[in-house]
Write a protein that holds these residues in place. Sequence first.
Motif, PDB file in Angstrom:
ATOM      1  N   GLU A 273       2.133  67.177 -16.689  1.00 52.97           N
ATOM      2  CA  GLU A 273       1.666  66.986 -17.976  1.00 52.97           C
ATOM      3  C   GLU A 273       0.353  66.393 -18.073  1.00 52.97           C
ATOM      4  O   GLU A 273      -0.577  66.629 -18.821  1.00 52.97           O
ATOM      5  CB  GLU A 273       2.817  66.308 -18.868  1.00 52.97           C
ATOM      6  N   GLU A 274       0.281  65.205 -17.064  1.00 57.46           N
ATOM      7  CA  GLU A 274      -1.013  64.266 -17.350  1.00 57.46           C
ATOM      8  C   GLU A 274      -1.949  64.908 -16.437  1.00 57.46           C
ATOM      9  O   GLU A 274      -3.065  64.524 -16.601  1.00 57.46           O
ATOM     10  CB  GLU A 274      -0.702  62.963 -16.376  1.00 57.46           C
ATOM     11  N   GLN A 275      -1.797  65.904 -15.475  1.00 58.23           N
ATOM     12  CA  GLN A 275      -2.646  66.429 -14.634  1.00 58.23           C
ATOM     13  C   GLN A 275      -2.841  67.764 -14.896  1.00 58.23           C
ATOM     14  O   GLN A 275      -3.279  68.550 -13.969  1.00 58.23           O
ATOM     15  CB  GLN A 275      -2.376  66.118 -13.273  1.00 58.23           C
ATOM     16  N   LYS A 276      -2.668  68.506 -16.139  1.00 57.37           N
ATOM     17  CA  LYS A 276      -2.836  69.771 -16.198  1.00 57.37           C
ATOM     18  C   LYS A 276      -4.358  70.218 -15.607  1.00 57.37           C
ATOM     19  O   LYS A 276      -4.155  71.528 -15.011  1.00 57.37           O
ATOM     20  CB  LYS A 276      -2.769  70.259 -17.524  1.00 57.37           C
ATOM     21  N   ASP A 277      -5.214  69.876 -16.000  1.00 54.41           N
ATOM     22  CA  ASP A 277      -6.530  70.339 -15.712  1.00 54.41           C
ATOM     23  C   ASP A 277      -6.816  70.174 -13.982  1.00 54.41           C
ATOM     24  O   ASP A 277      -7.314  71.192 -13.678  1.00 54.41           O
ATOM     25  CB  ASP A 277      -7.620  69.422 -16.521  1.00 54.41           C
ATOM     26  N   MET A 278      -6.281  69.126 -13.504  1.00 56.41           N
ATOM     27  CA  MET A 278      -6.257  69.294 -12.216  1.00 56.41           C
ATOM     28  C   MET A 278      -5.743  70.036 -11.172  1.00 56.41           C
ATOM     29  O   MET A 278      -6.189  70.772 -10.407  1.00 56.41           O
ATOM     30  CB  MET A 278      -6.000  67.868 -11.510  1.00 56.41           C
ATOM     31  N   LEU A 279      -4.563  70.458 -11.835  1.00 52.74           N
ATOM     32  CA  LEU A 279      -3.622  71.416 -11.366  1.00 52.74           C
ATOM     33  C   LEU A 279      -3.789  72.897 -11.787  1.00 52.74           C
ATOM     34  O   LEU A 279      -3.107  73.713 -11.330  1.00 52.74           O
ATOM     35  CB  LEU A 279      -2.283  71.013 -11.627  1.00 52.74           C
ATOM     36  N   ALA A 280      -4.605  73.224 -12.491  1.00 45.42           N
ATOM     37  CA  ALA A 280      -5.046  74.630 -13.007  1.00 45.42           C
ATOM     38  C   ALA A 280      -5.117  75.604 -11.839  1.00 45.42           C
ATOM     39  O   ALA A 280      -6.030  75.105 -11.108  1.00 45.42           O
ATOM     40  CB  ALA A 280      -6.409  74.483 -14.069  1.00 45.42           C
ATOM     41  N   ALA A 281      -4.651  76.596 -12.083  1.00 44.29           N
ATOM     42  CA  ALA A 281      -4.710  77.736 -11.179  1.00 44.29           C
ATOM     43  C   ALA A 281      -4.583  79.023 -11.844  1.00 44.29           C
ATOM     44  O   ALA A 281      -4.184  79.196 -12.853  1.00 44.29           O
ATOM     45  CB  ALA A 281      -3.744  77.388  -9.820  1.00 44.29           C
ATOM     46  N   ASP A 282      -4.481  80.027 -10.952  1.00 40.89           N
ATOM     47  CA  ASP A 282      -4.219  81.338 -11.567  1.00 40.89           C
ATOM     48  C   ASP A 282      -2.834  81.920 -11.242  1.00 40.89           C
ATOM     49  O   ASP A 282      -2.123  82.679 -12.009  1.00 40.89           O
ATOM     50  CB  ASP A 282      -5.134  82.529 -10.930  1.00 40.89           C
ATOM     51  N   VAL A 283      -2.247  81.101  -9.999  1.00 41.32           N
ATOM     52  CA  VAL A 283      -0.852  81.716  -9.685  1.00 41.32           C
ATOM     53  C   VAL A 283      -0.365  80.492  -8.826  1.00 41.32           C
ATOM     54  O   VAL A 283      -0.877  79.998  -7.977  1.00 41.32           O
ATOM     55  CB  VAL A 283      -0.828  82.994  -8.968  1.00 41.32           C
ATOM     56  N   LEU A 284       0.999  80.416  -8.825  1.00 40.72           N
ATOM     57  CA  LEU A 284       1.622  79.519  -7.901  1.00 40.72           C
ATOM     58  C   LEU A 284       2.187  80.473  -6.718  1.00 40.72           C
ATOM     59  O   LEU A 284       2.964  81.541  -7.055  1.00 40.72           O
ATOM     60  CB  LEU A 284       3.004  78.805  -8.457  1.00 40.72           C
ATOM     61  N   ILE A 285       2.102  80.346  -5.450  1.00 36.54           N
ATOM     62  CA  ILE A 285       2.565  81.043  -4.478  1.00 36.54           C
ATOM     63  C   ILE A 285       3.112  80.109  -3.491  1.00 36.54           C
ATOM     64  O   ILE A 285       2.337  79.265  -2.964  1.00 36.54           O
ATOM     65  CB  ILE A 285       1.481  81.952  -3.440  1.00 36.54           C
ATOM     66  N   ALA A 286       4.509  79.980  -3.413  1.00 32.91           N
ATOM     67  CA  ALA A 286       5.057  78.735  -2.660  1.00 32.91           C
ATOM     68  C   ALA A 286       6.285  79.281  -1.829  1.00 32.91           C
ATOM     69  O   ALA A 286       6.744  80.553  -2.364  1.00 32.91           O
ATOM     70  CB  ALA A 286       5.315  77.527  -3.379  1.00 32.91           C
ATOM     71  N   SER A 287       6.932  78.299  -1.251  1.00 36.18           N
ATOM     72  CA  SER A 287       7.906  78.786  -0.562  1.00 36.18           C
ATOM     73  C   SER A 287       9.267  77.752  -0.575  1.00 36.18           C
ATOM     74  O   SER A 287       8.914  76.495  -0.372  1.00 36.18           O
ATOM     75  CB  SER A 287       7.589  79.163   0.893  1.00 36.18           C
ATOM     76  N   ASP A 288      10.312  78.106  -0.875  1.00 38.90           N
ATOM     77  CA  ASP A 288      11.481  77.170  -0.715  1.00 38.90           C
ATOM     78  C   ASP A 288      12.614  78.234  -0.755  1.00 38.90           C
ATOM     79  O   ASP A 288      12.609  79.374  -1.341  1.00 38.90           O
ATOM     80  CB  ASP A 288      11.543  76.327  -1.984  1.00 38.90           C
ATOM     81  N   GLY A 289      13.957  77.806  -0.353  1.00 38.05           N
ATOM     82  CA  GLY A 289      15.319  78.412  -0.570  1.00 38.05           C
ATOM     83  C   GLY A 289      15.106  79.606   0.532  1.00 38.05           C
ATOM     84  O   GLY A 289      14.300  79.615   1.548  1.00 38.05           O
ATOM     85  N   PRO A 290      16.243  80.516   0.621  1.00 33.28           N
ATOM     86  CA  PRO A 290      16.587  81.224   1.730  1.00 33.28           C
ATOM     87  C   PRO A 290      16.227  82.797   1.607  1.00 33.28           C
ATOM     88  O   PRO A 290      16.021  83.062   0.346  1.00 33.28           O
ATOM     89  CB  PRO A 290      17.947  81.342   1.978  1.00 33.28           C
ATOM     90  N   ARG A 291      16.058  83.335   2.680  1.00 30.68           N
ATOM     91  CA  ARG A 291      15.755  84.803   2.296  1.00 30.68           C
ATOM     92  C   ARG A 291      17.084  85.499   2.054  1.00 30.68           C
ATOM     93  O   ARG A 291      18.258  85.002   2.498  1.00 30.68           O
ATOM     94  CB  ARG A 291      15.118  85.452   3.545  1.00 30.68           C
ATOM     95  N   LEU A 292      17.301  86.744   1.294  1.00 29.78           N
ATOM     96  CA  LEU A 292      18.632  87.422   1.315  1.00 29.78           C
ATOM     97  C   LEU A 292      19.162  87.630   2.477  1.00 29.78           C
ATOM     98  O   LEU A 292      20.412  87.477   2.743  1.00 29.78           O
ATOM     99  CB  LEU A 292      18.316  88.710   0.322  1.00 29.78           C
ATOM    100  N   GLN A 293      18.288  88.429   3.470  1.00 30.34           N
ATOM    101  CA  GLN A 293      18.597  88.713   4.776  1.00 30.34           C
ATOM    102  C   GLN A 293      17.567  88.200   5.712  1.00 30.34           C
ATOM    103  O   GLN A 293      16.344  88.141   5.419  1.00 30.34           O
ATOM    104  CB  GLN A 293      19.038  90.142   4.917  1.00 30.34           C
ATOM    105  N   ALA A 294      17.999  87.697   6.894  1.00 33.55           N
ATOM    106  CA  ALA A 294      16.925  86.890   7.750  1.00 33.55           C
ATOM    107  C   ALA A 294      15.812  87.875   8.177  1.00 33.55           C
ATOM    108  O   ALA A 294      14.807  87.311   8.450  1.00 33.55           O
ATOM    109  CB  ALA A 294      17.683  86.361   8.926  1.00 33.55           C
ATOM    110  N   ASP A 295      16.192  89.135   8.325  1.00 34.84           N
ATOM    111  CA  ASP A 295      15.026  90.076   9.039  1.00 34.84           C
ATOM    112  C   ASP A 295      14.439  90.564   7.903  1.00 34.84           C
ATOM    113  O   ASP A 295      13.447  91.436   8.446  1.00 34.84           O
ATOM    114  CB  ASP A 295      15.762  91.032   9.692  1.00 34.84           C
ATOM    115  N   THR A 296      14.478  90.482   6.604  1.00 34.51           N
ATOM    116  CA  THR A 296      13.620  91.167   5.603  1.00 34.51           C
ATOM    117  C   THR A 296      13.148  90.088   4.743  1.00 34.51           C
ATOM    118  O   THR A 296      13.871  89.163   4.144  1.00 34.51           O
ATOM    119  CB  THR A 296      14.615  92.059   4.736  1.00 34.51           C
ATOM    120  N   PRO A 297      11.798  90.116   4.350  1.00 37.34           N
ATOM    121  CA  PRO A 297      11.218  89.257   3.505  1.00 37.34           C
ATOM    122  C   PRO A 297      11.825  89.378   2.030  1.00 37.34           C
ATOM    123  O   PRO A 297      12.270  90.244   1.640  1.00 37.34           O
ATOM    124  CB  PRO A 297       9.795  89.671   3.361  1.00 37.34           C
TER     125      PRO A 297
END
Length: 462
Positions: free
Chosen positions: A174-198
């Motif tokens: 909330e304090e840094q909205k302008d600094m963090l402004a972007a078009d999209v978040l693309i990030a990674s966490d958690g597991p795949r449903l199956q190991a061999d498929t994205p």
Amino acid sequence: MSSRSEAIQRAETYFDSGAFLSDLARLVAIPTESQEPSQKPQLMRYLKEEIQPLLTRLGFKTHIFENPDPAGGPFLFGNRIEDPNLPTILTYGHGDVIRGQAGQWQGDLEPFKLAEDGDRVYGRGTADNKCQHLINLQALGCLLQEKKQLGFNCKVIIETSEETGSAGLQEFFEEQKDMLAADVLIASDGPRLQADTPTIFTGARGGKSFTLQVNLREGANHSGNWGGLLADPAIILANAIASIVDIRGQIQIPAWRPNSLTPDIRKALKDLPVGDKRGPALSENWGEEGLTPAERVFGWNSFAVLAMKSGVPEAPVNAIDGYAFAVCQLRYVVGTDVENILPALRVHLDANGFSDVEIRQEDRGFFRATRLSPDNPWVKMVSASLEETSGKKPHMLPNLAGSLPNECFSETLGLPTVWVPHSYAGCSQHAPNEHILKPVARDALRNMTALFWDISENGTPT
């Protein structure tokens, strides 16, 4: 002339040379246990000694911020702005891990020492989340090696309090909205449903933790002299829990049953695989009747008892303890009234004769449920890129079964959120023997390098 395939080859070389695991070993060796106050200096160490130098080598300007919440650890922000007219990608990771649980790992494995065993690479934080943000940052590096520029702007935020509920993250955003402004978040966490498929997911289930306790008297009393005369807190608590769910775990509190398993969500979940041959076998006759396994875990709410205690389990004596407690959790999807979770529980317990059962909300934070339409242009673009690189159509989820601070990105920053996980379901996340699979990590590194290449070449999807 540089090419997509050559960028992917750089990613393969980085992994196959052993450099990736060498880098990961250094990250894992820093015991960033955010649940242990004594380890708080390790959170800053992780950012200063590892992530900040890495981002600097990639041409990012960096700054470390103190957390506005004294309970939380620091944040590292990095940005590389090549042209204000180019799209801006925000990516995220968390450098903290849960407790190492030393002494509980198999054989001679240690939580903060990377160890290889066949395709498995063991260490606390390998799956959650050090491997995942290392993959994404090094994929940016592979792209830069090939093209000498990203072809888009990129911002990075690494927090160090995710495992304690992301303390301070909402306030910081909330304090840094302008600094963090972007078009999209693309990030990674958690597991795949199956190991061999994205896998792609665009939101997450929320999580609400609380303690149920029955405190009837001080101390304990002889079970022979007082059995049948004194109410047993453990039995009262067990029956209270049994009133919340039935014998197969179906939720019995109407307010806890969501209204959002709509036909379009059912369609999105249709035919999705659940479980993995490398993970535990699914329990038969468990969960909401009439739902598929995918609907139960991605489209419905689930209740769990995380810990339960009365007396001294490690050294039982012939006595009725005066106190019992259970730490419980509701994982919930969009369509659940978050503010009514605990009030509805209070009403339910009182109506069923359990007025002696107290409810205490856990101090640690919790995450709210979020979702993004799979028809969003960014989702479609990421899906197409992953399919081209891997040769497999990604599994598409409206939300992760677990929880993460997605609402900070989707609600506070107003971003479409696209998550591409690099772990797998059997990784022993949050348990002893946490690990990643080498083939999954290598595949993920290829996929993310190619994805960033595609964004560089094609710009904002329409």
